[in-house]
Design a protein around this motif. Structure first.
Motif, PDB file in Angstrom:
ATOM      1  N   MET A  75       0.838  -1.197   0.000  1.00 18.94           N
ATOM      2  CA  MET A  75       0.000   0.000   0.000  1.00 18.94           C
ATOM      3  C   MET A  75       0.879   1.255   0.000  1.00 18.94           C
ATOM      4  O   MET A  75       1.819   1.359   0.783  1.00 18.94           O
ATOM      5  CB  MET A  75      -0.913   0.006   1.243  1.00 18.94           C
ATOM      6  CG  MET A  75      -1.927   1.141   1.259  1.00 18.94           C
ATOM      7  SD  MET A  75      -2.941   1.151   2.776  1.00 18.94           S
ATOM      8  CE  MET A  75      -3.906  -0.357   2.542  1.00 18.94           C
ATOM      9  N   GLU A  76       0.583   2.162  -0.898  1.00 22.06           N
ATOM     10  CA  GLU A  76       1.338   3.408  -0.968  1.00 22.06           C
ATOM     11  C   GLU A  76       1.119   4.234   0.297  1.00 22.06           C
ATOM     12  O   GLU A  76       0.075   4.143   0.949  1.00 22.06           O
ATOM     13  CB  GLU A  76       0.894   4.218  -2.185  1.00 22.06           C
ATOM     14  CG  GLU A  76       1.095   3.536  -3.525  1.00 22.06           C
ATOM     15  CD  GLU A  76       2.564   3.493  -3.928  1.00 22.06           C
ATOM     16  OE1 GLU A  76       3.349   4.298  -3.386  1.00 22.06           O
ATOM     17  OE2 GLU A  76       2.925   2.659  -4.777  1.00 22.06           O
ATOM     18  N   LEU A  77       2.103   5.059   0.616  1.00 21.99           N
ATOM     19  CA  LEU A  77       1.984   5.904   1.804  1.00 21.99           C
ATOM     20  C   LEU A  77       0.751   6.794   1.742  1.00 21.99           C
ATOM     21  O   LEU A  77       0.073   7.017   2.756  1.00 21.99           O
ATOM     22  CB  LEU A  77       3.243   6.758   1.964  1.00 21.99           C
ATOM     23  CG  LEU A  77       4.521   6.018   2.376  1.00 21.99           C
ATOM     24  CD1 LEU A  77       5.723   6.942   2.271  1.00 21.99           C
ATOM     25  CD2 LEU A  77       4.408   5.456   3.780  1.00 21.99           C
ATOM     26  N   LYS A  78       0.424   7.293   0.574  1.00 18.70           N
ATOM     27  CA  LYS A  78      -0.704   8.213   0.429  1.00 18.70           C
ATOM     28  C   LYS A  78      -2.046   7.551   0.711  1.00 18.70           C
ATOM     29  O   LYS A  78      -3.046   8.247   0.950  1.00 18.70           O
ATOM     30  CB  LYS A  78      -0.710   8.827  -0.974  1.00 18.70           C
ATOM     31  CG  LYS A  78      -0.956   7.816  -2.082  1.00 18.70           C
ATOM     32  CD  LYS A  78      -0.924   8.486  -3.444  1.00 18.70           C
ATOM     33  CE  LYS A  78      -1.113   7.480  -4.580  1.00 18.70           C
ATOM     34  NZ  LYS A  78      -2.384   6.741  -4.501  1.00 18.70           N
ATOM     35  N   ASP A  79      -2.072   6.231   0.705  1.00 16.69           N
ATOM     36  CA  ASP A  79      -3.318   5.503   0.940  1.00 16.69           C
ATOM     37  C   ASP A  79      -3.433   4.997   2.374  1.00 16.69           C
ATOM     38  O   ASP A  79      -4.421   4.349   2.727  1.00 16.69           O
ATOM     39  CB  ASP A  79      -3.415   4.313  -0.022  1.00 16.69           C
ATOM     40  CG  ASP A  79      -3.436   4.753  -1.479  1.00 16.69           C
ATOM     41  OD1 ASP A  79      -4.111   5.764  -1.776  1.00 16.69           O
ATOM     42  OD2 ASP A  79      -2.765   4.107  -2.309  1.00 16.69           O
ATOM     43  N   GLN A  80      -2.456   5.272   3.190  1.00 20.71           N
ATOM     44  CA  GLN A  80      -2.439   4.750   4.548  1.00 20.71           C
ATOM     45  C   GLN A  80      -3.099   5.710   5.537  1.00 20.71           C
ATOM     46  O   GLN A  80      -3.113   6.928   5.340  1.00 20.71           O
ATOM     47  CB  GLN A  80      -1.005   4.447   4.984  1.00 20.71           C
ATOM     48  CG  GLN A  80      -0.343   3.356   4.152  1.00 20.71           C
ATOM     49  CD  GLN A  80       1.085   3.063   4.592  1.00 20.71           C
ATOM     50  OE1 GLN A  80       1.453   3.234   5.747  1.00 20.71           O
ATOM     51  NE2 GLN A  80       1.906   2.604   3.651  1.00 20.71           N
ATOM     52  N   ILE A  81      -3.630   5.128   6.591  1.00 22.18           N
ATOM     53  CA  ILE A  81      -4.131   5.901   7.732  1.00 22.18           C
ATOM     54  C   ILE A  81      -3.228   5.546   8.900  1.00 22.18           C
ATOM     55  O   ILE A  81      -3.155   4.393   9.315  1.00 22.18           O
ATOM     56  CB  ILE A  81      -5.599   5.582   8.045  1.00 22.18           C
ATOM     57  CG1 ILE A  81      -6.474   5.917   6.826  1.00 22.18           C
ATOM     58  CG2 ILE A  81      -6.070   6.357   9.283  1.00 22.18           C
ATOM     59  CD1 ILE A  81      -7.938   5.552   7.002  1.00 22.18           C
ATOM     60  N   ILE A 108      11.383   6.169   9.626  1.00 25.61           N
ATOM     61  CA  ILE A 108      10.118   5.521   9.999  1.00 25.61           C
ATOM     62  C   ILE A 108       9.247   5.343   8.763  1.00 25.61           C
ATOM     63  O   ILE A 108       8.616   4.296   8.572  1.00 25.61           O
ATOM     64  CB  ILE A 108       9.396   6.356  11.080  1.00 25.61           C
ATOM     65  CG1 ILE A 108      10.209   6.340  12.381  1.00 25.61           C
ATOM     66  CG2 ILE A 108       7.976   5.843  11.318  1.00 25.61           C
ATOM     67  CD1 ILE A 108       9.747   7.345  13.420  1.00 25.61           C
ATOM     68  N   LEU A 109       9.219   6.363   7.915  1.00 22.62           N
ATOM     69  CA  LEU A 109       8.454   6.276   6.675  1.00 22.62           C
ATOM     70  C   LEU A 109       8.911   5.106   5.807  1.00 22.62           C
ATOM     71  O   LEU A 109       8.094   4.450   5.152  1.00 22.62           O
ATOM     72  CB  LEU A 109       8.584   7.578   5.876  1.00 22.62           C
ATOM     73  CG  LEU A 109       7.364   8.505   5.900  1.00 22.62           C
ATOM     74  CD1 LEU A 109       7.110   9.011   7.306  1.00 22.62           C
ATOM     75  CD2 LEU A 109       7.559   9.676   4.939  1.00 22.62           C
ATOM     76  N   PHE A 110      10.210   4.844   5.791  1.00 22.82           N
ATOM     77  CA  PHE A 110      10.735   3.743   4.989  1.00 22.82           C
ATOM     78  C   PHE A 110      10.051   2.431   5.361  1.00 22.82           C
ATOM     79  O   PHE A 110       9.631   1.667   4.487  1.00 22.82           O
ATOM     80  CB  PHE A 110      12.243   3.627   5.182  1.00 22.82           C
ATOM     81  CG  PHE A 110      12.815   2.319   4.705  1.00 22.82           C
ATOM     82  CD1 PHE A 110      12.889   2.027   3.353  1.00 22.82           C
ATOM     83  CD2 PHE A 110      13.252   1.366   5.617  1.00 22.82           C
ATOM     84  CE1 PHE A 110      13.394   0.808   2.911  1.00 22.82           C
ATOM     85  CE2 PHE A 110      13.765   0.147   5.182  1.00 22.82           C
ATOM     86  CZ  PHE A 110      13.838  -0.135   3.827  1.00 22.82           C
ATOM     87  N   PHE A 111       9.935   2.139   6.658  1.00 22.75           N
ATOM     88  CA  PHE A 111       9.330   0.873   7.077  1.00 22.75           C
ATOM     89  C   PHE A 111       7.847   0.782   6.701  1.00 22.75           C
ATOM     90  O   PHE A 111       7.317  -0.323   6.555  1.00 22.75           O
ATOM     91  CB  PHE A 111       9.493   0.687   8.583  1.00 22.75           C
ATOM     92  CG  PHE A 111      10.848   0.167   8.986  1.00 22.75           C
ATOM     93  CD1 PHE A 111      11.382  -0.963   8.409  1.00 22.75           C
ATOM     94  CD2 PHE A 111      11.583   0.812   9.968  1.00 22.75           C
ATOM     95  CE1 PHE A 111      12.628  -1.456   8.779  1.00 22.75           C
ATOM     96  CE2 PHE A 111      12.839   0.331  10.358  1.00 22.75           C
ATOM     97  CZ  PHE A 111      13.356  -0.800   9.757  1.00 22.75           C
ATOM     98  N   ALA A 112       7.194   1.920   6.567  1.00 26.04           N
ATOM     99  CA  ALA A 112       5.777   1.916   6.186  1.00 26.04           C
ATOM    100  C   ALA A 112       5.585   1.890   4.670  1.00 26.04           C
ATOM    101  O   ALA A 112       4.486   1.600   4.193  1.00 26.04           O
ATOM    102  CB  ALA A 112       5.078   3.145   6.766  1.00 26.04           C
ATOM    103  N   SER A 113       6.642   2.160   3.932  1.00 32.63           N
ATOM    104  CA  SER A 113       6.537   2.300   2.478  1.00 32.63           C
ATOM    105  C   SER A 113       6.625   0.958   1.759  1.00 32.63           C
ATOM    106  O   SER A 113       7.088  -0.037   2.324  1.00 32.63           O
ATOM    107  CB  SER A 113       7.664   3.201   1.975  1.00 32.63           C
ATOM    108  OG  SER A 113       8.893   2.486   1.982  1.00 32.63           O
ATOM    109  N   PRO A 114       6.225   0.926   0.486  1.00 33.37           N
ATOM    110  CA  PRO A 114       6.368  -0.304  -0.307  1.00 33.37           C
ATOM    111  C   PRO A 114       7.817  -0.767  -0.441  1.00 33.37           C
ATOM    112  O   PRO A 114       8.073  -1.948  -0.672  1.00 33.37           O
ATOM    113  CB  PRO A 114       5.790   0.096  -1.670  1.00 33.37           C
ATOM    114  CG  PRO A 114       4.833   1.205  -1.373  1.00 33.37           C
ATOM    115  CD  PRO A 114       5.467   1.974  -0.242  1.00 33.37           C
TER     116      PRO A 114
END
Length: 253
Positions: free
Chosen positions: A1-7, A228-234
């Motif tokens: 899931m792309e970052l822009k689609d995450q909550i 932190i963003l890296f771990f949440a990213s694809p």
């Protein structure tokens, strides 16, 4: 899931590293839930700065019922469940080497308070979010650690021990939840300049860290937030159960 689609839920999201993490996710288009406990005014200002993609909710992460209410209210507000959790909340702690309790003075109640904030807080958020994550077969959990449990330059007994326990917690959760498409990782910064928690640290200490660090600078919260963003990213979709130290190379694991 792309970052822009995450909550994204960021606990302790009104100040310091939490606030920078909220800003980083918002910059990428994600919707952010700013959890706060005491800093209502800072949470409101941050929410107003971001706009409609931000929601501030008060809760004590140590209380399962309050944490469950965050997930319920966020789902109602955004029309979709929280997909991503950053366990950043820090309960009643400052990096003050002068006031820090040494081995003679530290008590079990000190350890218990930090374990409640770090491990119990993370357990509460994960268990509150897991049913929806399991259903959509996606979840990203990032726990915030510290480089101090690898290199305890100051013996913050209670805090450092709780973060070491959080690493064990992280890896067990990673092993258990991977089958549901949920990854669990840790980001461990060094002493950051400047946050509320590090405000009691002297300039001399910061200068010592700066001179000892290969990058010759003290890490700032925004730099840790990007990791932190890296771990949440694809890009990190195959990374699970890892601890990434973000301190300019001071500790090399």
């Amino acid at each position: 899931m792309e970052l822009k689609d995450q909550i994204v839920l960021v606990t302790g999201g009104s100040r310091g590293l939490g606030a920078e993490t909220v800003k980083a996710f918002a910059r990428e288009g994600a919707k952010v839930v700013i959890n706060y406990f005491k800093n209502e005014e800072k949470a409101k200002v941050l929410t107003e700065t971001i706009g409609e993609n931000a929601l501030a909710l008060r809760a004590d992460v140590r209380d399962p019922a309050q944490v469950q209410s965050i997930f319920r209210l966020a789902k109602e507000h955004f029309g979709a469940p929280i997909t991503t959790i950053v366990n950043n909340a820090l309960v009643n702690f400052k990096f003050d080497p002068i006031a820090n309790k040494d081995a003679f003075a530290v008590g079990w109640e000190d350890y218990h308070q930090q374990l409640e904030g770090a491990v119990r807080g993370a357990l509460n958020t994960i268990q509150s979010g897991l049913p929806d994550m399991k259903e959509v077969k996606f979840g990203r959990i990032v726990n915030i650690g510290t480089n101090l449990f690898q290199n305890p330059v100051v013996a913050y007994h209670d805090y450092t021990t709780s973060k070491a326990a959080l690493l064990g917690f992280t890896r067990n959760m990673a092993n258990d939840l991977g089958k549901y498409g949920v990854t669990v990782n840790m980001v461990s910064g060094g002493l950051l300049k400047m946050t509320d928690a590090s405000s009691a640290t002297s300039e001399e200490v910061f200068q010592l860290i700066e001179s000892s660090t290969p990058l010759r600078k003290v890490t700032d919260p925004a730099e840790v937030a990007d990791s932190i963003l890296f771990f949440a990213s694809p890009w990190a979709r195959a990374v699970n159960g890892q601890n990434l130290v973000v301190d300019g190379g001071l500790v090399m694991d």
